[in-house]
Design an enzyme around this catalytic site. Structure first.
Site, PDB file in Angstrom:
ATOM      1  N   ASP A  18       0.876  -0.928  -0.258  1.00  0.00           N
ATOM      2  CA  ASP A  18      -0.051   0.088   0.279  1.00  0.00           C
ATOM      3  C   ASP A  18       1.126   0.778   0.063  1.00  0.00           C
ATOM      4  O   ASP A  18       1.596   1.070   0.662  1.00  0.00           O
ATOM      5  CB  ASP A  18      -0.855  -0.182   1.682  1.00  0.00           C
ATOM      6  CG  ASP A  18      -2.223   0.632   1.177  1.00  0.00           C
ATOM      7  OD1 ASP A  18      -2.387   1.319  -0.124  1.00  0.00           O
ATOM      8  OD2 ASP A  18      -2.804   1.109   2.420  1.00  0.00           O
ATOM      9  N   ASN A  66     -10.724  -2.962  -6.432  1.00  0.00           N
ATOM     10  CA  ASN A  66      -9.526  -1.884  -6.936  1.00  0.00           C
ATOM     11  C   ASN A  66      -9.783  -2.093  -8.288  1.00  0.00           C
ATOM     12  O   ASN A  66      -9.917  -0.561  -9.095  1.00  0.00           O
ATOM     13  CB  ASN A  66      -7.989  -2.512  -7.048  1.00  0.00           C
ATOM     14  CG  ASN A  66      -6.898  -2.432  -5.706  1.00  0.00           C
ATOM     15  OD1 ASN A  66      -6.434  -2.547  -5.652  1.00  0.00           O
ATOM     16  ND2 ASN A  66      -7.670  -1.525  -4.744  1.00  0.00           N
TER      17      ASN A  66
HETATM   18  C1  FPP Z   1      -1.465  -0.056  -3.692  1.00  0.00           C
HETATM   19  O1  FPP Z   1      -1.487   1.556  -3.450  1.00  0.00           O
HETATM   20  C2  FPP Z   1      -1.265  -0.834  -4.838  1.00  0.00           C
HETATM   21  C3  FPP Z   1      -1.939  -0.739  -5.443  1.00  0.00           C
HETATM   22  C4  FPP Z   1      -3.451  -1.216  -5.502  1.00  0.00           C
HETATM   23  C5  FPP Z   1      -0.902  -2.078  -6.878  1.00  0.00           C
HETATM   24  C6  FPP Z   1      -0.398  -2.863  -6.851  1.00  0.00           C
HETATM   25  C7  FPP Z   1       0.034  -3.381  -7.747  1.00  0.00           C
HETATM   26  C8  FPP Z   1       2.533  -3.340  -7.943  1.00  0.00           C
HETATM   27  C9  FPP Z   1       2.886  -2.476  -6.444  1.00  0.00           C
HETATM   28  C10 FPP Z   1       2.548  -3.614  -9.603  1.00  0.00           C
HETATM   29  C11 FPP Z   1       2.155  -4.724 -10.006  1.00  0.00           C
HETATM   30  C12 FPP Z   1       2.672  -5.270 -10.349  1.00  0.00           C
HETATM   31  C13 FPP Z   1       3.130  -7.246  -9.488  1.00  0.00           C
HETATM   32  C14 FPP Z   1       4.422  -7.060 -10.844  1.00  0.00           C
HETATM   33  C15 FPP Z   1       2.673  -7.888  -8.463  1.00  0.00           C
HETATM   34  P1  FPP Z   1      -2.037   2.778  -3.633  1.00  0.00           P
HETATM   35  O2  FPP Z   1      -2.161   2.897  -4.613  1.00  0.00           O
HETATM   36  O3  FPP Z   1      -3.555   1.991  -2.685  1.00  0.00           O
HETATM   37  O4  FPP Z   1      -1.838   3.486  -3.185  1.00  0.00           O
HETATM   38  P2  FPP Z   1      -1.928   4.722  -1.771  1.00  0.00           P
HETATM   39  O5  FPP Z   1      -3.106   4.442  -0.926  1.00  0.00           O
HETATM   40  O6  FPP Z   1      -0.947   5.548  -1.570  1.00  0.00           O
HETATM   41  O7  FPP Z   1      -3.561   5.335  -2.910  1.00  0.00           O
END
Ligand code: FPP
Length: 240
Positions: A18, A66
């Protein structure tokens, strides 16, 4: 790394990655820049987990919820997933790591499904560690599917216990995670592995996912090793 007790490692670590969006925002960039840098954290963490001898690593890469994000971000995440899998399959092979997924993979764009299928089949005989990507995954959704399949199989109530129920989960061949890590200072489970985390130790860190590295993973493991896992018993019972 040297401080870690190799005889008391979690077999399975699950991570809620996250904070990508906030990381990007703090740098005045678009959210997708955070996701891109999140892939670097994925690579380093996977490598770190394999090096220390973790057998299963589950990463919450995309939740069922998501899909409700802006279409542009969802598309960018899917493109990123395809390119990351494509680029990293060789690294998985070189490191003897098997790839698998949990979640509603059929919902992913066909290109992502194809890329995943190829990587899963290429890496299927690897034995050092299993990397499980949770994609279009929700814990409640997984439990509901299990219930429906139990009914379809015509099971009688007395046949159903925790062990049989577990056989209906997508994680049936994976032990429950002893350790669940969540980054970015949020203290929530967010529908991740609801059945499986019944006795998991929870570890929260303020580090935003794109900044997470193997040293942070080792810190979490060291913290895990200070915990007393009682499973409902008393300390005195454990010392006997
Ligand atoms: C959460 O941060 C992250 C995600 C929803 C996506 C995670 C995906 C990756 C790290 C890339 C995927 C790649 C592979 C190879 C598995 P957020 O967007 O919720 O952050 P925030 O809470 O700060 O808005």
């Amino acid at each position: 790394m040297e401080e870690i007790d190799a005889t008391n490692l979690p077999k399975h670590i699950a991570i809620t990655m996250d904070g990508n969006g906030r990381w990007a925002k703090s740098k005045g960039k678009l959210r997708i820049f955070g996701h891109k840098n999140g892939v670097k954290a994925v690579r380093d963490t996977v490598e770190g987990a394999a090096e220390i001898g973790i057998k299963y690593l589950t990463l919450y890469a995309f939740s069922s919820e998501n899909w409700n994000r802006p279409e542009k971000e969802v598309n960018a995440l899917m493109t990123l997933l395809v390119s990351a899998i494509n680029k990293e399959t060789k690294t998985l092979m070189d490191n003897n790591i098997r790839l698998s997924t949990i979640g509603d993979i059929n919902k992913l764009p066909s290109k992502a499904q194809k890329e995943l299928q190829e990587a899963i089949s290429k890496t299927k005989d690897n034995t050092r560690m299993t990397l499980v990507l949770a994609l279009s995954y929700s814990g409640r959704g997984e439990i509901l599917i299990a219930v429906k399949n139990i009914i379809k199989d015509g099971k009688e109530p007395e046949e159903i216990n925790e062990a049989t129920f577990q056989q209906y989960l997508t994680t049936k061949s994976v032990p429950d995670p002893e350790l669940l890590i969540r980054t970015s200072g949020e203290y929530r489970i967010s529908n991740f592995l609801l059945w499986q985390i019944a006795y998991s130790e929870l570890y929260f860190t303020d580090t935003l996912w794109p900044d997470f590295r193997k040293a942070d993973l080792y810190k979490a493991i060291l913290n895990y090793q200070t915990r007393e896992r009682r499973f409902g018993k008393t300390t005195e019972q454990l010392q006997k």
